[in-house]
Scaffold this active site. Structure first.
Site, PDB file in Angstrom:
ATOM      1  N   GLU A 192      -2.955   5.578   1.157  1.00 18.16           N
ATOM      2  CA  GLU A 192      -1.898   4.663   1.577  1.00 18.16           C
ATOM      3  C   GLU A 192      -2.418   3.707   2.660  1.00 18.16           C
ATOM      4  OE1 GLU A 192       1.949   7.360   0.434  1.00 18.16           O
ATOM      5  OE2 GLU A 192       1.412   7.325   2.538  1.00 18.16           O
ATOM      6  N   GLU A 384       0.843  10.435  -6.308  1.00 17.04           N
ATOM      7  CA  GLU A 384       1.823  11.149  -5.469  1.00 17.04           C
ATOM      8  C   GLU A 384       3.222  10.806  -5.934  1.00 17.04           C
ATOM      9  OE1 GLU A 384       1.824  10.984  -1.177  1.00 17.04           O
ATOM     10  OE2 GLU A 384      -0.359  10.849  -1.132  1.00 17.04           O
TER      11      GLU A 384
END
Ligand code: BG6
Length: 485
Positions: A192, A384
Site C-alpha cells: 500500500e 487483500e
C-alpha cells in the site's frame, strides 16, 4: 437474452495474505533489529480517538527505548508464526491454498537497515518458510516492505526522507532475490505505497515531528520509494529472469455523493489522488494531473538526474492491490462520516458497514477491477480483501462466522463477474487467513481469519489454532475453483 457464464481460469491463485509484523512475533530473536512496527502501541477502543490514527512521535519512541513507556506493543508478539509456521502452513494447505502472501521483515535480514552484511539466521528463517510452502505446492508471494522499515534507518536518516535509504533497500532486495531465486517468483515492493502520504511513519519510517515541512518530507520519501521500487524491479529481472514484480496500492475508490458536477469533480480528484501511485509504478512517470496538486500544496520533489529514466525503464509487471470498501466524496464538508481503511469517509446510505465502520461494497470491487484493467492493461492480483469482525467461540469450540462467509462470497461473486467482463485477474488472497494483529488498531479482536487464534487484546490466551466455519467453506470454494460459493 442469452446468459453468459463467467468462470475462474485454471491456475487461479486462491489463498491468503499476511505481513511479518502482524504474525511473526519473536521481535528480538536470532539477531532481528527493531522496525517501525515494533513501536506501535495498543490503545483500548474506549480510549482511542480514531481507529486509524497511526502516527508515532519521537517522544513515544524515546519513552519506549528508555523503558519509561508502559504501553503494550502487540506487533512484537504477533501470533508466534515464527515458531509455529509449520503448523500454520499445514492448516493453510488443508484449506487447499495455491498461494500465500507474506512479507520479509527487513530488520530480520539487515537489523539496522544500513548494515553491510545480512543476518544469516534471518535468511535461514525464510528459507525454512519457503521450503515448507513448497512441500504443499503453495506459491509464495512476497512483499519486501510491509510497514516494517528498520528503526536504524529512522534513527540515522529519518528513513525514506533521505536518499541514502534507496541504496539500503536495493541492497536488501538484491540479497533476498539472490538467496530465494529458486523459491520465489512473485514479489511486490511496498505494501500500500499510498500509506506514506497518509501515515508517513507507518509507510516510510518517517518521524514527521522531526521535519520542518512534513508534507514536503513525505512526498520526497515517496519519490525515493518509487525510485527504489524501479531499481529493485531492475535487479529482480536480472537475478530471476522469470520473476514478476507488482506494485501494491490500497485502492480506495470514491463515488460522488450526488450527481452535482462539483461532487463528481471532487470524486475524480480524490480518485486521482489514490490512483497516481499505480500510475507512476505502471506507466513509469508522474501523471500530468499532479503538476497542479504539487504547486497548490507547495510540494517540490527533488529528483536526481536519471530518476525519470529509471522510473520509465523499470515499471512493474502486474498490479496488485487491496480492496476492503469504497468511499464517498463531496464538495461540501457536511454529512455523517465513518471510519475506513487508512482514512475515514462520508457514509454511503446504500451500503452496510463492518463493526469498525468500513463500508461493505462487493459491486464496487467489480467496478475497481474493470477500472484498473482498463487503465493499465496489466494482469491484476487482488492481494487483500476480507472482513474484520468480532468472533464468538461456542462452548464446543466451534465458531459460526457466517458474516465472514457472506462478505467473501459476495466479493468472490463480483470478482467472477469482472473476469467475465474480460479482466485478467491472477488470484484472490484473503487478508489474514489466520487471525493476526490488526494493523490500524493493534487489536486481536478485529479478526479476519478462517483459522482462529486464541489470544485477546491484552495478550492473554493459549495461541491455540482452531477452524472456523469459513475454513470449511473456503476449502470448498478452492476445491471447486470458485464454482461452489
Ligand atoms: C491493509 C494492510 O491496509 O489492511 C494490512 O495492508 C491490514 O496490513 C489490513 O491489516 C486490514 O486493516 P486492519 O487495520 O483492520 O488490520
Amino acid at each position: 437474452m442469452a446468459t453468459f457464464k463467467s468462470q475462474f481460469p485454471e491456475g487461479f491463485y486462491w489463498g491468503g495474505a499476511t505481513a511479518a509484523n502482524q504474525i511473526e512475533g519473536a521481535f528480538d530473536e536470532d539477531g532481528k533489529g527493531l522496525s517501525a512496527a515494533d513501536f506501535v502501541e495498543y490503545i483500548p477502543r474506549e480510549e482511542r480517538k480514531r481507529d486509524n490514527a497511526m502516527e508515532i512521535t519521537s517522544e513515544q519512541i524515546r519513552k519506549t527505548l528508555s523503558g519509561e513507556s508502559t504501553a503494550r506493543h502487540p506487533k512484537r508478539e504477533g501470533i508466534d508464526f515464527y515458531h509455529r509456521y509449520k503448523e500454520d502452513i499445514a492448516l493453510l494447505a488443508e484449506m487447499g491454498f495455491k498461494a500465500f502472501r507474506l512479507s520479509i521483515h527487513w530488520s530480520r535480514i539487515f537489523p539496522n537497515g544500513y548494515d553491510e552484511t545480512p543476518n544469516e539466521a534471518g535468511l535461514q528463517f525464510y528459507d525454512n518458510v519457503f521450503d515448507e510452502l513448497a512441500k504443499y505446492n503453495i506459491e509464495p508471494v512476497v512483499t519486501l516492505s510491509h510497514y516494517e522499515t528498520p528503526y536504524g534507518l529512522t534513527e540515522k536518516y529519518n528513513a525514506w526522507v533521505s536518499r541514502e535509504t534507496i541504496d539500503h533497500f536495493v541492497r536488501y532486495a538484491e540479497t533476498v532475490f539472490t538467496r530465494y531465486k529458486d523459491k520465489v517468483k512473485y514479489w511486490m515492493t511496498f505494501n500500500e505505497i499510498n500509506m506514506i502520504t497518509i501515515s508517513p511513519y507507518t509507510g516510510g519510517g518517517i518521524l514527521s515531528d522531526k521535519e520542518e515541512n512534513p508534507v514536503q518530507a513525505k512526498f520526497q520519501g515517496l519519490h525515493h520509494q518509487f525510485v527504489a521500487s524501479s531499481l529493485a524491479t531492475k535487479k529482480l529481472h536480472e537475478i530471476i529472469p522469470d520473476g514478476k514484480m507488482g506494485c501494491m496500492l490500497a485502492r480506495m475508490s470514491h463515488y460522488p455523493n450526488t450527481p452535482n458536477p462539483e461532487d463528481v469533480l471532487k470524486a475524480q480528484q480524490d480518485n486521482q489522488e489514490n490512483l497516481f501511485f499505480a500510475d507512476v509504478h505502471a506507466r513509469g512517470e508522474y501523471p500530468k494531473y499532479l503538476d497542479r496538486f504539487f504547486v497548490e500544496n507547495d510540494i517540490e520533489i527533488v529528483k536526481e538526474t536519471g530518476d525519470d529514466e529509471i522510473l520509465k525503464q523499470y515499471p512493474v509487471d502486474y498490479i496488485s492491490f487491496s480492496y476492503y470498501m469504497s468511499m464517498v466524496s463531496s464538495n461540501s464538508p457536511e454529512g455523517e462520516r465513518t471510519e475506513g481503511n487508512l482514512m475515514n469517509t462520508l457514509k454511503n446510505p446504500y451500503l452496510e458497514a463492518s463493526e469498525w465502520g468500513w463500508q461493505i461494497d462487493p459491486v464496487g470491487l467489480r467496478v475497481v477491477l474493470n477500472e484498473l484493467y482498463d487503465r493499465y492493461q496489466l494482469p491484476l492480483f487482488l492481494v487483500e480483501n476480507g472482513l474484520g469482525a468480532y468472533d464468538r467461540v461456542e462452548e464446543d469450540g466451534s465458531i459460526h462466522d457466517d458474516y465472514r462467509i457472506d462478505y467473501m462470497r459476495k466479493h468472490i461473486e463480483q470478482m467472477k463477474e469482472a473476469i467475465g467482463d474480460g479482466v485478467d485477474l491472477m488470484g484472490y488472497l484473503a487478508w489474514g487467513p489466520i487471525d493476526l494483529v490488526s494493523m490500524s488498531t493493534s487489536e486481536m479482536s478485529k479478526r479476519y481469519g478462517m483459522i482462529y487464534v486464541d489470544k485477546d487484546d491484552e495478550g492473554n490466551g493459549t495461541l491455540e489454532r482452531s477452524k472456523k466455519d469459513s475454513f470449511y467453506w473456503y476449502k470448498k470454494v478452492i476445491e471447486s475453483n470458485g464454482e461452489e460459493l
